[in-house]
Motif scaffolding. Structure first.
Motif, mmCIF file in Angstrom:
data_model
loop_
_atom_site.group_PDB
_atom_site.id
_atom_site.type_symbol
_atom_site.label_atom_id
_atom_site.label_comp_id
_atom_site.label_asym_id
_atom_site.label_seq_id
_atom_site.Cartn_x
_atom_site.Cartn_y
_atom_site.Cartn_z
ATOM 1 N N PRO A 1 0.736 -1.280 0.091
ATOM 2 C CA PRO A 1 -0.047 -0.188 -0.031
ATOM 3 C C PRO A 1 0.829 1.290 0.042
ATOM 4 O O PRO A 1 1.758 1.295 0.489
ATOM 5 C CB PRO A 1 -0.769 -0.123 1.181
ATOM 6 C CG PRO A 1 -0.049 -0.954 2.118
ATOM 7 C CD PRO A 1 0.569 -2.146 1.283
ATOM 8 N N LYS A 2 0.423 2.387 -0.561
ATOM 9 C CA LYS A 2 1.147 3.613 -0.775
ATOM 10 C C LYS A 2 0.337 4.762 -0.850
ATOM 11 O O LYS A 2 -0.916 4.545 -1.150
ATOM 12 C CB LYS A 2 1.779 3.483 -2.215
ATOM 13 C CG LYS A 2 2.624 2.313 -2.486
ATOM 14 C CD LYS A 2 2.998 2.279 -4.093
ATOM 15 C CE LYS A 2 3.567 0.972 -4.547
ATOM 16 N NZ LYS A 2 2.570 0.024 -4.625
ATOM 17 N N VAL A 3 1.202 5.894 -0.579
ATOM 18 C CA VAL A 3 0.292 7.241 -0.689
ATOM 19 C C VAL A 3 1.120 7.893 -1.578
ATOM 20 O O VAL A 3 2.255 7.847 -1.703
ATOM 21 C CB VAL A 3 0.527 7.936 0.665
ATOM 22 C CG1 VAL A 3 0.234 9.543 0.514
ATOM 23 C CG2 VAL A 3 -0.355 7.333 1.965
ATOM 24 N N GLU A 4 0.382 8.581 -2.650
ATOM 25 C CA GLU A 4 1.143 9.103 -3.780
ATOM 26 C C GLU A 4 1.587 10.600 -3.441
ATOM 27 O O GLU A 4 0.485 11.620 -3.096
ATOM 28 C CB GLU A 4 0.390 9.134 -4.934
ATOM 29 C CG GLU A 4 1.058 9.893 -6.243
ATOM 30 C CD GLU A 4 0.361 9.893 -7.525
ATOM 31 O OE1 GLU A 4 0.818 10.470 -8.692
ATOM 32 O OE2 GLU A 4 -0.523 9.065 -7.582
ATOM 33 N N ALA A 5 2.604 11.239 -3.450
ATOM 34 C CA ALA A 5 2.922 12.552 -3.376
ATOM 35 C C ALA A 5 2.709 13.227 -4.748
ATOM 36 O O ALA A 5 3.014 12.734 -5.716
ATOM 37 C CB ALA A 5 4.477 12.826 -2.690
ATOM 38 N N HIS A 6 2.238 14.381 -4.724
ATOM 39 C CA HIS A 6 2.018 15.205 -6.286
ATOM 40 C C HIS A 6 2.034 16.496 -5.826
ATOM 41 O O HIS A 6 1.479 17.268 -4.726
ATOM 42 C CB HIS A 6 0.557 14.702 -6.346
ATOM 43 C CG HIS A 6 -0.017 15.524 -7.644
ATOM 44 N ND1 HIS A 6 -0.644 16.654 -7.602
ATOM 45 C CD2 HIS A 6 0.347 15.292 -8.981
ATOM 46 C CE1 HIS A 6 -1.162 16.869 -8.629
ATOM 47 N NE2 HIS A 6 -0.218 16.363 -9.632
ATOM 48 N N ARG A 7 2.818 17.422 -6.536
ATOM 49 C CA ARG A 7 2.961 18.739 -6.463
ATOM 50 C C ARG A 7 2.643 19.321 -7.806
ATOM 51 O O ARG A 7 3.051 18.770 -9.030
ATOM 52 C CB ARG A 7 4.241 19.162 -6.210
ATOM 53 C CG ARG A 7 4.633 19.387 -4.931
ATOM 54 C CD ARG A 7 5.989 19.995 -4.621
ATOM 55 N NE ARG A 7 6.421 20.097 -3.312
ATOM 56 C CZ ARG A 7 7.416 19.651 -2.839
ATOM 57 N NH1 ARG A 7 8.441 19.282 -3.414
ATOM 58 N NH2 ARG A 7 7.654 19.849 -1.550
ATOM 59 N N LEU A 8 1.503 20.285 -8.197
ATOM 60 C CA LEU A 8 1.286 20.776 -9.346
ATOM 61 C C LEU A 8 2.375 21.261 -10.193
ATOM 62 O O LEU A 8 2.250 21.148 -11.292
ATOM 63 C CB LEU A 8 0.229 21.832 -9.096
ATOM 64 C CG LEU A 8 -0.334 22.566 -10.493
ATOM 65 C CD1 LEU A 8 -1.270 21.551 -11.116
ATOM 66 C CD2 LEU A 8 -1.162 23.684 -9.975
ATOM 67 N N GLU A 9 3.409 21.879 -9.575
ATOM 68 C CA GLU A 9 4.598 22.675 -10.504
ATOM 69 C C GLU A 9 5.253 21.372 -11.167
ATOM 70 O O GLU A 9 5.920 21.792 -11.967
ATOM 71 C CB GLU A 9 5.247 23.307 -9.626
ATOM 72 C CG GLU A 9 6.146 22.654 -8.628
ATOM 73 C CD GLU A 9 6.958 23.372 -7.637
ATOM 74 O OE1 GLU A 9 8.110 22.914 -7.172
ATOM 75 O OE2 GLU A 9 6.560 24.390 -7.136
ATOM 76 N N THR A 10 5.218 20.334 -10.980
ATOM 77 C CA THR A 10 6.099 19.205 -11.632
ATOM 78 C C THR A 10 5.355 18.960 -12.963
ATOM 79 O O THR A 10 6.183 18.598 -13.938
ATOM 80 C CB THR A 10 5.959 17.918 -10.744
ATOM 81 O OG1 THR A 10 4.838 17.163 -10.711
ATOM 82 C CG2 THR A 10 6.680 18.226 -9.606
ATOM 83 N N GLY A 11 4.020 19.088 -13.229
ATOM 84 C CA GLY A 11 3.576 19.004 -14.364
ATOM 85 C C GLY A 11 3.206 17.655 -14.711
ATOM 86 O O GLY A 11 2.687 17.427 -16.009
ATOM 87 N N ASN A 12 3.407 16.718 -13.724
ATOM 88 C CA ASN A 12 3.124 15.579 -13.746
ATOM 89 C C ASN A 12 1.884 14.879 -13.881
ATOM 90 O O ASN A 12 1.218 15.530 -12.608
ATOM 91 C CB ASN A 12 4.162 14.423 -13.152
ATOM 92 C CG ASN A 12 5.286 14.703 -13.656
ATOM 93 O OD1 ASN A 12 5.849 14.480 -15.006
ATOM 94 N ND2 ASN A 12 6.582 14.922 -12.705
ATOM 95 N N ALA A 13 1.213 13.943 -14.477
ATOM 96 C CA ALA A 13 0.007 13.526 -14.051
ATOM 97 C C ALA A 13 0.043 12.318 -12.818
ATOM 98 O O ALA A 13 1.116 12.046 -12.485
ATOM 99 C CB ALA A 13 -0.555 12.685 -15.422
ATOM 100 N N LEU A 14 -0.969 12.283 -12.372
ATOM 101 C CA LEU A 14 -1.157 11.385 -11.290
ATOM 102 C C LEU A 14 -0.892 9.891 -11.510
ATOM 103 O O LEU A 14 -0.969 9.460 -12.598
ATOM 104 C CB LEU A 14 -2.392 11.530 -10.549
ATOM 105 C CG LEU A 14 -2.835 12.554 -9.807
ATOM 106 C CD1 LEU A 14 -4.113 12.622 -9.378
ATOM 107 C CD2 LEU A 14 -2.088 12.854 -8.509
ATOM 108 N N ILE A 15 -0.021 9.455 -10.685
ATOM 109 C CA ILE A 15 0.360 7.701 -10.830
ATOM 110 C C ILE A 15 -0.997 6.924 -10.522
ATOM 111 O O ILE A 15 -1.237 5.931 -11.171
ATOM 112 C CB ILE A 15 1.491 7.138 -10.021
ATOM 113 C CG1 ILE A 15 2.729 7.953 -10.602
ATOM 114 C CG2 ILE A 15 1.563 5.937 -9.897
ATOM 115 C CD1 ILE A 15 3.743 8.065 -9.562
#
Length: 165
Positions: free
Chosen positions: A108-122
């Motif tokens: 199990p995991k938590v996804e870290a996400h920052r808008l500024e990276t421009g990457n889509a969610l995993i």
């Protein structure tokens, strides 16, 4: 030993979140170890030091010890990269192992996400990602936490693992 991961693209805040989670969860009396996956070659040793010289000379393993800590360096020397399961088997028993990386493994995991990276969610389509920690509001099927709300993220992880007090 319970295992929970933090995944995300480069510069998404994984390492900072890991550091804060270790502080938060150990403050609750839970023993924690960490595993960090690197996609590149790395070195914890320094050229010219005795242990580095041993390794360069061909030693398969070099154990460096002092009164404060010990470290075991293992050269793969054309062996396959060990799996996460193999590496977990090398750790001393603790309550929780937090894993940074290994996004394709099933824990199990938590996804870290920052808008500024421009990457889509995993996370879309990945049931092993149970929640998202982001610096922006997101609308999705999984729980979303403020990336800096370490207490809430820790509460979620410990509840998900049935480790809540």
């Amino acid at each position: 030993m319970q295992v929970y991961g933090v995944v995300g693209w480069k510069n998404s805040g994984k390492t900072g979140l890991m550091e804060r989670l270790v502080t938060e969860i150990t403050a609750r009396g839970i023993s924690v170890s960490t595993v960090k996956h690197a996609h590149h070659s790395f070195d914890v040793d320094h050229p010219g030091k005795d242990s580095h010289r041993h390794r360069v000379a061909g030693a398969r393993e070099v154990l460096l010890a002092s009164k404060s800590r010990w470290a075991l360096m293992h050269e793969l020397r054309d062996e396959d990269e060990p799996t996460l399961e193999d590496l977990l088997g090398k750790l001393s028993n603790v309550d929780l192992v937090l894993v940074e990386g290994y996004k394709r493994d099933a824990h199990p995991k938590v996804e870290a996400h920052r808008l500024e990276t421009g990457n889509a969610l995993i996370s879309p389509g990945d049931p092993s990602i149970r929640a998202i920690a982001s610096d922006v509001s997101l609308c999705c099927e999984k729980p979303v936490f403020d990336l800096n709300d370490t207490k809430a993220i820790a509460d979620f992880i410990l509840s998900d693992l049935d480790m809540s007090a």
